[in-house]
Design a protein around this motif. Structure first.
Motif, PDB file in Angstrom:
ATOM      1  N   PHE A   1       0.538  13.078  -7.111  1.00 58.53           N
ATOM      2  CA  PHE A   1       1.260  11.674  -6.307  1.00 58.53           C
ATOM      3  C   PHE A   1       0.571  10.751  -7.784  1.00 58.53           C
ATOM      4  O   PHE A   1      -0.584  10.722  -8.305  1.00 58.53           O
ATOM      5  N   THR A   2       1.824  10.003  -7.811  1.00 56.51           N
ATOM      6  CA  THR A   2       1.998   8.696  -9.027  1.00 56.51           C
ATOM      7  C   THR A   2       2.332   8.011  -8.289  1.00 56.51           C
ATOM      8  O   THR A   2       3.693   7.761  -8.442  1.00 56.51           O
ATOM      9  N   ILE A   3       1.333   6.730  -8.294  1.00 56.15           N
ATOM     10  CA  ILE A   3       2.185   4.912  -7.576  1.00 56.15           C
ATOM     11  C   ILE A   3       2.230   4.148  -8.800  1.00 56.15           C
ATOM     12  O   ILE A   3       1.132   3.152  -9.359  1.00 56.15           O
ATOM     13  N   ARG A   4       3.053   3.630  -8.415  1.00 54.51           N
ATOM     14  CA  ARG A   4       3.389   2.148  -9.583  1.00 54.51           C
ATOM     15  C   ARG A   4       3.886   1.290  -8.673  1.00 54.51           C
ATOM     16  O   ARG A   4       4.910   0.643  -7.649  1.00 54.51           O
ATOM     17  N   VAL A   5       2.692   0.216  -8.490  1.00 58.44           N
ATOM     18  CA  VAL A   5       2.665  -1.038  -7.863  1.00 58.44           C
ATOM     19  C   VAL A   5       3.075  -2.013  -8.673  1.00 58.44           C
ATOM     20  O   VAL A   5       2.536  -2.347  -9.969  1.00 58.44           O
ATOM     21  N   HIS A   6       4.462  -2.505  -8.545  1.00 59.34           N
ATOM     22  CA  HIS A   6       5.184  -3.544  -9.466  1.00 59.34           C
ATOM     23  C   HIS A   6       4.594  -5.587  -8.535  1.00 59.34           C
ATOM     24  O   HIS A   6       4.125  -5.496  -7.327  1.00 59.34           O
TER      25      HIS A   6
ATOM     26  N   LEU B   1       3.848  -1.558   2.739  1.00 64.41           N
ATOM     27  CA  LEU B   1       2.231  -2.376   1.540  1.00 64.41           C
ATOM     28  C   LEU B   1       3.442  -3.484   0.701  1.00 64.41           C
ATOM     29  O   LEU B   1       3.683  -4.419   1.196  1.00 64.41           O
ATOM     30  N   ALA B   2       4.681  -2.155   0.506  1.00 66.96           N
ATOM     31  CA  ALA B   2       5.676  -3.402  -0.532  1.00 66.96           C
ATOM     32  C   ALA B   2       6.749  -4.425   0.305  1.00 66.96           C
ATOM     33  O   ALA B   2       6.408  -5.306  -0.215  1.00 66.96           O
ATOM     34  N   ALA B   3       6.764  -3.940   1.536  1.00 68.83           N
ATOM     35  CA  ALA B   3       7.281  -5.192   2.209  1.00 68.83           C
ATOM     36  C   ALA B   3       6.235  -6.338   2.539  1.00 68.83           C
ATOM     37  O   ALA B   3       6.691  -7.008   2.030  1.00 68.83           O
ATOM     38  N   SER B   4       5.376  -6.205   2.940  1.00 67.13           N
ATOM     39  CA  SER B   4       4.616  -7.037   3.312  1.00 67.13           C
ATOM     40  C   SER B   4       4.381  -7.674   1.425  1.00 67.13           C
ATOM     41  O   SER B   4       3.778  -9.211   2.257  1.00 67.13           O
TER      42      SER B   4
ATOM     43  N   VAL C   1      -4.671  -6.265  -6.594  1.00 62.53           N
ATOM     44  CA  VAL C   1      -4.524  -7.020  -5.355  1.00 62.53           C
ATOM     45  C   VAL C   1      -4.085  -5.812  -4.320  1.00 62.53           C
ATOM     46  O   VAL C   1      -5.218  -5.190  -3.114  1.00 62.53           O
ATOM     47  N   ILE C   2      -2.947  -5.666  -4.251  1.00 62.96           N
ATOM     48  CA  ILE C   2      -2.194  -5.120  -3.664  1.00 62.96           C
ATOM     49  C   ILE C   2      -2.391  -3.325  -3.680  1.00 62.96           C
ATOM     50  O   ILE C   2      -2.794  -3.003  -2.879  1.00 62.96           O
ATOM     51  N   ALA C   3      -2.375  -3.468  -5.534  1.00 67.86           N
ATOM     52  CA  ALA C   3      -3.531  -1.774  -4.982  1.00 67.86           C
ATOM     53  C   ALA C   3      -4.644  -1.486  -4.778  1.00 67.86           C
ATOM     54  O   ALA C   3      -4.695  -0.001  -4.741  1.00 67.86           O
ATOM     55  N   SER C   4      -5.110  -1.884  -5.272  1.00 71.36           N
ATOM     56  CA  SER C   4      -6.919  -2.078  -4.036  1.00 71.36           C
ATOM     57  C   SER C   4      -6.828  -2.414  -2.668  1.00 71.36           C
ATOM     58  O   SER C   4      -7.419  -1.203  -2.120  1.00 71.36           O
ATOM     59  N   GLN C   5      -5.430  -2.683  -2.112  1.00 74.79           N
ATOM     60  CA  GLN C   5      -5.255  -2.753  -0.465  1.00 74.79           C
ATOM     61  C   GLN C   5      -4.962  -1.169  -0.233  1.00 74.79           C
ATOM     62  O   GLN C   5      -5.098  -0.868   0.790  1.00 74.79           O
TER      63      GLN C   5
END
Length: 384
Positions: free
Chosen positions: A187-192, A280-283, A209-213
């Motif tokens: 998987f590849t996940i990109r956190v904007h 998590l994106a929504a939050s 912070v979001i990616a760490s969560q």
């Protein structure tokens, strides 16, 4: 003469074949020399030879002297790894950056030895299809052969394959019914986020912070979404972002792997990864993109063929050296595609030395007679 004695007597010749292949490693779908070596030997021994199956694969067809409608497949992989060999062997790789570090040279030589033996001892009823597969390391060769009509052109009632395993113990044979190896998906996940000054984070939306969560939350995929009795693992292997210590970046990228031992666990794990990303994106009022690089399914052995392997191995090495309930490994193998299309079994032959993919690994030529003998015993049993 016992079948194993036949292979032991000729083992030096088979070792020369193996070491020649070792010295000329070829990557997936580039196995042109290896395929020609294989095809030439099969043709020399009177087999019906088909080249270019699944691009660089080879299939040899051998019919027994007695009439029979049953057909079985025996498979070996031919490709090497894109890594540097660090042995000092006299037959070390002559191709810089390519290396038979997983023993496919030995698997190929083993199946060639079986083809030679059976070509001289055709007292069986039916057909044996010798399947020399390309591109196992990229998990693409099995699917390519299937797409090229492998089982339509060369029907098999059952299929069998083997792999060396330095964890099993030299001279031992191991197998198990059900899942032996895991599905493999990347998987590849990109956190904007919104970049800003590191001293004024309120002006941005921090993707670090979001990616760490997210890394922590992804661990609940296995611990809280899969049956505790069904093995699985999710590992984040890469986490990248940012260009300076005092700048909050606008993007973080995570890459990792998911390994599961059942089809249902695989489906659940991949679904939960996406759901966690979306939640998590929504939050955090941002966007998280999730892409999967789907690999192969789990390698699942059928009950009947598994019992066939265990019985064949016992006749070769003795019951005490057969483990018919080996613990599954979370490694993966694209023989799984063939097992989805045809019942069969995959088994291990133990050897000493470094584990596969180590730069000083070398296939142990002493175990070639064991693997070859098990294959012959399977043919004798299933095409008797």
């Amino acid at each position: 003469m016992q079948v194993r004695d036949w292979f032991v007597e000729r083992q030096p010749e088979f070792a020369q074949w193996r070491q020649d292949i070792h010295a000329h490693p070829e990557l997936g779908f580039q196995e042109h020399r290896t395929a020609e070596v294989v095809a030439s030997k099969l043709a020399q021994w009177g087999l019906e030879v088909h080249r270019g199956v699944g691009r660089t694969g080879v299939v040899g067809v051998l019919r027994g002297e007695r009439a029979g409608k049953r057909s079985i497949g025996l498979r070996a992989d031919m490709d090497a790894l894109p890594m540097q060999e660090k042995t000092t062997l006299p037959y070390r790789s002559t191709h810089e950056g390519n290396f038979h570090g997983c023993g496919h040279d030995g698997h190929t030589a083993t199946l060639l030895a079986v083809a030679l033996h059976l070509s001289q001892n055709r007292d069986f009823a039916g057909t044996v299809n010798f399947i020399f597969q390309p591109a196992e390391e990229t998990l693409a060769g099995g699917a390519a052969m299937l797409e090229d009509g492998l089982f339509t052109r060369f029907p098999c009632d059952e299929i069998y394959g083997l792999h060396n395993n330095p964890m099993v113990g030299k001279g031992r044979v191991a197998v198990r019914e059900g899942a032996l190896l895991a599905a493999c998906d990347g998987f590849t996940i990109r956190v904007h986020g919104v970049g800003c000054h590191g001293g004024m984070p309120q002006q941005g939306n921090d993707p670090v912070v979001i990616a760490s969560q997210l890394v922590g939350m992804l661990q609940t995929v296995v611990s809280r979404s899969l049956d505790p009795l069904v093995a699985g693992v999710l590992s984040v292997g890469m986490m990248n972002g940012g260009t300076a210590r005092n700048v909050i970046p606008d993007l973080m990228e995570l890459q990792g792997t998911v390994r599961t031992l059942s089809i249902s666990a695989r489906e659940t794990a991949l679904r939960r990864v996406r759901e966690i990303c979306d939640g998590l994106a929504a939050s955090h009022a941002t966007r998280i993109d999730c892409e999967f690089d789907l690999g192969c399914p789990p390698t699942i052995n059928a009950p009947g063929p598994t019992a066939t392997v265990a019985a064949a191995a016992a006749r070769v090495v003795g019951q005490d050296l057969v483990d018919a309930q080996i613990t599954p490994l979370m490694a993966s193998e694209d023989f799984s595609y063939l097992l989805q299309a045809c019942p069969g079994a995959y088994f291990f032959v133990g050897q000493d030395g470094h584990f596969c993919h180590h730069p000083e690994y070398d296939f142990d030529d002493d175990i070639l007679p064991i693997g070859a003998s098990v294959f012959v015993e399977i043919v004798r049993d299933r095409l008797s």
